[in-house]
Motif scaffolding. Sequence first.
Motif, PDB file in Angstrom:
ATOM      1  N   LEU A 175       0.935  -0.922  -0.158  1.00 26.53           N
ATOM      2  CA  LEU A 175       0.016  -0.020  -0.156  1.00 26.53           C
ATOM      3  C   LEU A 175       0.773   1.214  -0.068  1.00 26.53           C
ATOM      4  CD1 LEU A 175      -2.834  -1.015   2.438  1.00 26.53           C
ATOM      5  CD2 LEU A 175      -2.792  -1.274  -0.059  1.00 26.53           C
ATOM      6  N   GLY A 176       2.175   1.293   0.015  1.00 30.83           N
ATOM      7  CA  GLY A 176       3.003   2.294   0.159  1.00 30.83           C
ATOM      8  C   GLY A 176       3.127   3.061   1.359  1.00 30.83           C
ATOM      9  N   ILE A 177       2.609   2.618   2.449  1.00 26.21           N
ATOM     10  CA  ILE A 177       2.393   3.492   3.708  1.00 26.21           C
ATOM     11  C   ILE A 177       3.724   3.378   4.395  1.00 26.21           C
ATOM     12  CG2 ILE A 177       1.083   3.519   5.836  1.00 26.21           C
ATOM     13  CD1 ILE A 177      -0.989   2.044   4.610  1.00 26.21           C
ATOM     14  N   GLU A 178       4.222   4.733   4.575  1.00 25.26           N
ATOM     15  CA  GLU A 178       5.627   4.858   5.113  1.00 25.26           C
ATOM     16  C   GLU A 178       5.492   4.733   6.569  1.00 25.26           C
ATOM     17  OE1 GLU A 178       8.618   4.439   3.788  1.00 25.26           O
ATOM     18  OE2 GLU A 178       7.394   3.656   1.959  1.00 25.26           O
ATOM     19  N   HIS A 179       4.372   5.516   7.265  1.00 25.10           N
ATOM     20  CA  HIS A 179       4.314   5.776   8.649  1.00 25.10           C
ATOM     21  C   HIS A 179       2.933   5.163   8.976  1.00 25.10           C
ATOM     22  CE1 HIS A 179       8.207   8.061   8.154  1.00 25.10           C
ATOM     23  NE2 HIS A 179       7.539   8.764   7.239  1.00 25.10           N
ATOM     24  N   VAL A 180       3.148   4.673  10.217  1.00 28.71           N
ATOM     25  CA  VAL A 180       2.071   4.033  11.147  1.00 28.71           C
ATOM     26  C   VAL A 180       2.029   4.577  12.432  1.00 28.71           C
ATOM     27  CG1 VAL A 180       0.603   2.215  11.872  1.00 28.71           C
ATOM     28  CG2 VAL A 180       1.619   2.092   9.582  1.00 28.71           C
ATOM     29  N   TYR A 181       0.695   5.044  12.977  1.00 28.75           N
ATOM     30  CA  TYR A 181       0.805   5.117  14.378  1.00 28.75           C
ATOM     31  C   TYR A 181      -0.009   4.087  14.957  1.00 28.75           C
ATOM     32  CZ  TYR A 181       1.767  10.361  14.126  1.00 28.75           C
ATOM     33  OH  TYR A 181       2.095  11.475  13.774  1.00 28.75           O
ATOM     34  N   THR A 213      -5.161  -3.489  18.640  1.00 32.34           N
ATOM     35  CA  THR A 213      -4.350  -2.428  18.361  1.00 32.34           C
ATOM     36  C   THR A 213      -4.893  -1.764  17.011  1.00 32.34           C
ATOM     37  OG1 THR A 213      -2.463  -3.741  19.448  1.00 32.34           O
ATOM     38  CG2 THR A 213      -1.892  -2.187  17.736  1.00 32.34           C
ATOM     39  N   TRP A 214      -4.711  -0.465  16.916  1.00 33.40           N
ATOM     40  CA  TRP A 214      -4.901   0.233  15.789  1.00 33.40           C
ATOM     41  C   TRP A 214      -3.742   0.518  15.356  1.00 33.40           C
ATOM     42  CZ3 TRP A 214      -8.643   4.902  16.270  1.00 33.40           C
ATOM     43  CH2 TRP A 214      -9.966   4.485  16.993  1.00 33.40           C
ATOM     44  N   MET A 215      -3.716   0.116  13.817  1.00 31.59           N
ATOM     45  CA  MET A 215      -2.646   0.333  12.917  1.00 31.59           C
ATOM     46  C   MET A 215      -2.882   1.514  12.068  1.00 31.59           C
ATOM     47  SD  MET A 215      -1.320  -3.437  12.145  1.00 31.59           S
ATOM     48  CE  MET A 215       0.124  -3.049  11.468  1.00 31.59           C
ATOM     49  N   VAL A 216      -2.692   2.791  12.467  1.00 32.29           N
ATOM     50  CA  VAL A 216      -3.156   3.968  11.643  1.00 32.29           C
ATOM     51  C   VAL A 216      -2.274   4.506  10.853  1.00 32.29           C
ATOM     52  CG1 VAL A 216      -4.341   6.389  12.045  1.00 32.29           C
ATOM     53  CG2 VAL A 216      -4.750   4.658  13.797  1.00 32.29           C
ATOM     54  N   PRO A 217      -2.515   4.381   9.434  1.00 28.96           N
ATOM     55  CA  PRO A 217      -1.606   4.690   8.451  1.00 28.96           C
ATOM     56  C   PRO A 217      -1.374   6.484   8.349  1.00 28.96           C
ATOM     57  CG  PRO A 217      -3.549   4.082   7.350  1.00 28.96           C
ATOM     58  CD  PRO A 217      -3.494   3.693   8.899  1.00 28.96           C
ATOM     59  N   ARG A 218      -0.308   6.854   7.980  1.00 24.70           N
ATOM     60  CA  ARG A 218      -0.125   8.319   7.767  1.00 24.70           C
ATOM     61  C   ARG A 218       0.109   8.665   6.386  1.00 24.70           C
ATOM     62  NH1 ARG A 218      -1.680  11.884  11.686  1.00 24.70           N
ATOM     63  NH2 ARG A 218      -0.326  13.310  11.004  1.00 24.70           N
ATOM     64  N   TYR A 219      -1.051   9.358   5.705  1.00 19.08           N
ATOM     65  CA  TYR A 219      -0.898   9.930   4.474  1.00 19.08           C
ATOM     66  C   TYR A 219      -0.548  11.126   4.321  1.00 19.08           C
ATOM     67  CZ  TYR A 219      -2.956   5.385   3.120  1.00 19.08           C
ATOM     68  OH  TYR A 219      -3.120   3.787   2.890  1.00 19.08           O
ATOM     69  N   GLU A 220      -0.211  11.654   3.127  1.00 17.46           N
ATOM     70  CA  GLU A 220       0.224  13.247   3.072  1.00 17.46           C
ATOM     71  C   GLU A 220      -0.935  14.304   3.456  1.00 17.46           C
ATOM     72  OE1 GLU A 220       2.854  15.805   2.642  1.00 17.46           O
ATOM     73  OE2 GLU A 220       3.438  13.294   2.087  1.00 17.46           O
ATOM     74  N   TRP A 221      -2.226  13.741   2.998  1.00 12.89           N
ATOM     75  CA  TRP A 221      -3.315  14.598   3.232  1.00 12.89           C
ATOM     76  C   TRP A 221      -3.520  14.730   4.924  1.00 12.89           C
ATOM     77  CZ3 TRP A 221      -7.506  12.892   6.317  1.00 12.89           C
ATOM     78  CH2 TRP A 221      -7.711  11.592   6.333  1.00 12.89           C
ATOM     79  N   MET A 222      -3.201  13.729   5.607  1.00 13.07           N
ATOM     80  CA  MET A 222      -3.435  13.758   7.107  1.00 13.07           C
ATOM     81  C   MET A 222      -2.322  15.111   7.789  1.00 13.07           C
ATOM     82  SD  MET A 222      -3.358   9.805   7.871  1.00 13.07           S
ATOM     83  CE  MET A 222      -4.947   8.835   7.400  1.00 13.07           C
ATOM     84  N   TYR A 223      -1.347  15.469   7.188  1.00 16.07           N
ATOM     85  CA  TYR A 223      -0.372  16.432   7.814  1.00 16.07           C
ATOM     86  C   TYR A 223      -1.053  17.679   7.942  1.00 16.07           C
ATOM     87  CZ  TYR A 223       3.195  12.797   7.410  1.00 16.07           C
ATOM     88  OH  TYR A 223       3.650  11.727   7.755  1.00 16.07           O
ATOM     89  N   ASP A 224      -2.284  18.082   7.124  1.00 15.41           N
ATOM     90  CA  ASP A 224      -3.014  19.196   7.256  1.00 15.41           C
ATOM     91  C   ASP A 224      -3.390  19.309   8.695  1.00 15.41           C
ATOM     92  OD1 ASP A 224      -2.705  19.659   4.539  1.00 15.41           O
ATOM     93  OD2 ASP A 224      -4.446  19.159   3.887  1.00 15.41           O
ATOM     94  N   GLY A 251      -1.846  18.163  11.325  1.00 14.17           N
ATOM     95  CA  GLY A 251      -0.828  18.178  12.215  1.00 14.17           C
ATOM     96  C   GLY A 251       0.202  17.052  12.194  1.00 14.17           C
ATOM     97  N   ARG A 252       1.272  16.913  12.868  1.00 12.36           N
ATOM     98  CA  ARG A 252       2.196  15.786  12.647  1.00 12.36           C
ATOM     99  C   ARG A 252       2.054  14.998  13.936  1.00 12.36           C
ATOM    100  NH1 ARG A 252       5.547  15.337   8.344  1.00 12.36           N
ATOM    101  NH2 ARG A 252       5.312  16.926   6.815  1.00 12.36           N
ATOM    102  N   SER A 253       1.644  15.288  15.165  1.00 13.23           N
ATOM    103  CA  SER A 253       1.883  14.797  16.049  1.00 13.23           C
ATOM    104  C   SER A 253       0.251  13.486  16.559  1.00 13.23           C
ATOM    105  CB  SER A 253       1.957  15.375  17.330  1.00 13.23           C
ATOM    106  OG  SER A 253       0.757  16.194  17.609  1.00 13.23           O
ATOM    107  N   VAL A 254       0.682  12.845  17.488  1.00 11.31           N
ATOM    108  CA  VAL A 254      -0.276  12.369  17.758  1.00 11.31           C
ATOM    109  C   VAL A 254      -1.654  12.990  18.160  1.00 11.31           C
ATOM    110  CG1 VAL A 254       0.162  12.103  20.476  1.00 11.31           C
ATOM    111  CG2 VAL A 254      -0.837   9.884  19.312  1.00 11.31           C
ATOM    112  N   GLU A 255      -1.582  14.053  18.297  1.00  9.12           N
ATOM    113  CA  GLU A 255      -2.808  14.784  18.745  1.00  9.12           C
ATOM    114  C   GLU A 255      -3.631  15.079  17.335  1.00  9.12           C
ATOM    115  OE1 GLU A 255      -0.987  18.335  20.213  1.00  9.12           O
ATOM    116  OE2 GLU A 255      -0.648  17.410  22.384  1.00  9.12           O
ATOM    117  N   SER A 256      -2.970  14.786  16.166  1.00  8.96           N
ATOM    118  CA  SER A 256      -3.390  14.946  15.108  1.00  8.96           C
ATOM    119  C   SER A 256      -4.418  13.875  14.655  1.00  8.96           C
ATOM    120  CB  SER A 256      -2.446  15.219  13.972  1.00  8.96           C
ATOM    121  OG  SER A 256      -1.768  14.162  13.652  1.00  8.96           O
ATOM    122  N   VAL A 257      -4.089  12.595  15.356  1.00  5.52           N
ATOM    123  CA  VAL A 257      -5.195  11.550  14.955  1.00  5.52           C
ATOM    124  C   VAL A 257      -6.433  11.699  15.056  1.00  5.52           C
ATOM    125  CG1 VAL A 257      -5.282   8.981  15.320  1.00  5.52           C
ATOM    126  CG2 VAL A 257      -3.002   9.853  15.222  1.00  5.52           C
TER     127      VAL A 257
END
Length: 161
Positions: free
Chosen positions: A90-96, A109-120, A122-128
Amino acid sequence: MRKMTLFNGKTIEIECLSCALTSGEIEADGGAIVETEYFHAHQDVAYPIVGLVILASKRHIKCFDELYDLEKVDYINILSKIRKVQREVLGIEHVYYFYNEDTPHHFHTWMVPRYEWMYDFGRSVESVRPVLLHARNKLNNDENFKSVLDGIKALKKELNP
């Protein structure tokens, strides 16, 4: 009993969502991604994000320290395999990763992927949380649902040779 609405719009009434999913009483969209003797992995039923995998214990426990030794080994092995396939397929580089003990469901356990659009958001756990709510409220459409199902199929194909 607890009533909940899944991202596909279906409303269910259950005692424990994880028990219902791991036992087959209800099926997550796309079905199980992979199962082992002790764990069941499926697309998150509440948030339509491609590759958002829930890894749930088949046994109803609440805490990580309640896992038997064989379950601990199985957990880390299947978690690692899923993560590798998320990256390679899936090309997922980062997961929370999230696991909490005060959930109405049992150990998962949740394996939450980080996609580029998600950085809008924020970048920390608070953005999830805002990301998850955005997905539930704005990505709940046929086009995204198809993408989620395609992601499930791709993961299943690699994890179930």
